[in-house]
Design a protein around this motif. Sequence first.
Motif, PDB file in Angstrom:
ATOM      1  N   ARG B 320       0.845  -1.196   0.000  1.00 29.83           N
ATOM      2  CA  ARG B 320       0.000   0.000   0.000  1.00 29.83           C
ATOM      3  C   ARG B 320       0.882   1.248   0.000  1.00 29.83           C
ATOM      4  NH1 ARG B 320      -4.250   1.522  -0.534  1.00 29.83           N
ATOM      5  NH2 ARG B 320      -5.324   1.931   1.415  1.00 29.83           N
ATOM      6  N   PRO B 401      -2.532   1.235   6.323  1.00 30.84           N
ATOM      7  CA  PRO B 401      -1.139   0.956   5.949  1.00 30.84           C
ATOM      8  C   PRO B 401      -0.156   1.271   7.076  1.00 30.84           C
ATOM      9  CG  PRO B 401      -2.128   2.615   4.485  1.00 30.84           C
ATOM     10  CD  PRO B 401      -3.208   2.094   5.346  1.00 30.84           C
ATOM     11  N   VAL B 402      -0.426   2.341   7.819  1.00 29.89           N
ATOM     12  CA  VAL B 402       0.485   2.717   8.912  1.00 29.89           C
ATOM     13  C   VAL B 402       0.535   1.608   9.962  1.00 29.89           C
ATOM     14  CG1 VAL B 402       0.896   4.363  10.760  1.00 29.89           C
ATOM     15  CG2 VAL B 402       0.102   5.169   8.537  1.00 29.89           C
ATOM     16  N   LEU B 405       2.213  -1.645   8.567  1.00 32.84           N
ATOM     17  CA  LEU B 405       3.673  -1.595   8.482  1.00 32.84           C
ATOM     18  C   LEU B 405       4.323  -1.830   9.844  1.00 32.84           C
ATOM     19  CD1 LEU B 405       4.212   1.353   6.014  1.00 32.84           C
ATOM     20  CD2 LEU B 405       5.194  -0.925   5.791  1.00 32.84           C
TER      21      LEU B 405
END
Lengths: 246, 408
Positions: B320, B401-402, B405
Amino acid sequence: MALIELEAVTRTYQVGTESVRALRGVCLKVSRGEWLAVVGQSGSGKSTLMNVIGCLDTASSGRYRLNGHDVSHLSDDELADIRNREIGFVFQTFQLLPRETALANVELPLVYRGLGARERRERARAALEKVKLADRMAHRPNELSGGQRQRVAIARALVTEPSLLLADEPTGNLDSATGEEIIRLFEELHRMGHTLLLVTHEPRLAARCPRAVRLSDGEIISDGPGREVALQNLRDDPRLAAPEPR
Amino acid sequence: MRFQVDFVEGSRIALRSLRAHRLRTVLTTLGVGIGVSTLLAILGITQGLDTSFANQLASIGSSSLYVTKMPWVQLGNWWQFRNRKDLDLSHMEAIRAQSTYAVAVCPMIDRAENVSFLGSELQRVQVVGTTPEYLAVSGFEVAQGRFLTEADDGALRNVAVLGMDIVDTLFPHSNPIGVTVRLGNRPFNVIGTLSRKGKILDQSQDLLVVIPFRSAAAQFGRRRGIAIGVAVESPLMMDPAEDQLVGVLRRARGTPPEKPDDFAINRPEQLASTYEQLTGALFGVAVGIGFITLLVGGIGIMNIMLVSVRERTREIGLRRALGARKRTIVVQFVLEAVVVSAVGGLLGTVVGLGGAKLISEITPLAATVRPLTVLFGVSFAAAVGLLFGIWPAARAANLDPVEALRYE
């Protein structure tokens, strides 16, 4: 025209019933070709700032212009395209796909740009040559040293020729010698004209950047040459002066 | 361009991840495969049964009606049929005289006798006593020699026409025409043989001996009544012919108007409808079992996809961050699920067809599989993958996405 223009950007999270204000009105301008460090203690909001600048997260209020375009209200798909075209990410933990070769890892962002296989391969090869890994292209991440892995990650960030390189604690998982190697690479990229934004809690690293901003409680409390901001940071938090906390 | 990113790269990624987890892939595939093969084997056998039964029914002669005292398919109490008056030759003559649809009418009496020739013996063979018109009613053809004639019947000759099964058993290497066989202990001269008709539900139609009606009555007696075979012009005339027969027979038998019919008019299709009732229920249950097996396979896929999504949370976050759209992630994971189940479907199809074939080899059940069924099996499996892959894929795409990750 500034590459990055933040105007009174806030970011508020809802954690249970409590709202956490990670950014409280950040204003920041970064010009093309600049090398900027963002320092601050953990919880100061520097990761949130990086996520907003990297279009992984959006501001709760305020305005963010990247390369002249307001990106505060873009859709999810548009943000994905902007990340692909404008931003190169370098992560503390490298984030390489373990089953793919260095070359395939570097090609990945070009896949999402929709390039054909041949062009992807050529550009990925060129990027790996830039970080001096031309002889390691067919290796998998587990066959590479930490420094080499981070250089693959940097090549992946460079391969799309982004406007901005965003590095989050790029030396955090490396020993000091290897870390130095990576910083030299950044210096070289800076000389070549890349715009770099580096998030770090290491004053030594910030001191080598031409410019640094310091974040505390979601606000920028100082902005100036890297050396000065780093020294200030050291004075306020003596723990950081201890050599190699890990 | 987007299509290329989504599907070409999506399937490449899917195949790579499937290859990376071979055992997991094989086991998941197995689940769907078993479901599809169960379903296909059941479909194959049922289709086979249907086709062979339809062929068998056609061999009875599709434009004949059989008038009997008791119906072939009996619903209700048997004794209520038993008390009916027997049918006799006068009823047959009434049909011959009054029915405008009948093209051939014959009386039939049958009994079971042992047939023997030179020490070989077939036990309890159906011996039909009838007239020359039987040939038109039954749909048999003469294979060798000749069929019965009016003269045979009138002269009470002891002549016999043999079904193919009897020829096969008693005369494997010789010509039976002109030979004398024994029915019970009475000698009969063989004048002809009947062409082969095959089996109905594993019951041979060729195990019979046809002799003149009056000879049968004279030799074996006539305690029970007769049955009457009626050949109708064409299969389309069956309904009006049957209606007309009812009237003719009620008059001939003097059935009071307020009483129900005291005879039965049978048609080969009646067997078909009984058969359909029986197999329909069986088929429903079997298909239900097949679907449940597939459902379990589908849940297996969903389970493994959820594991896969969780395992690759960081990879999803990275993709992403590097510019993959949500839809690209969805397509990647859905394709993974679809590929697993389509491969399972293909394997299941092969196994299912093999199973159906095996069953038709070792049991009397015939199994045929139409090419369409194969397509159905594979696409149905893929649809199962799609259905059960969408939710895990949507979960993957909707990860922040944050957060992804940062996932450890």
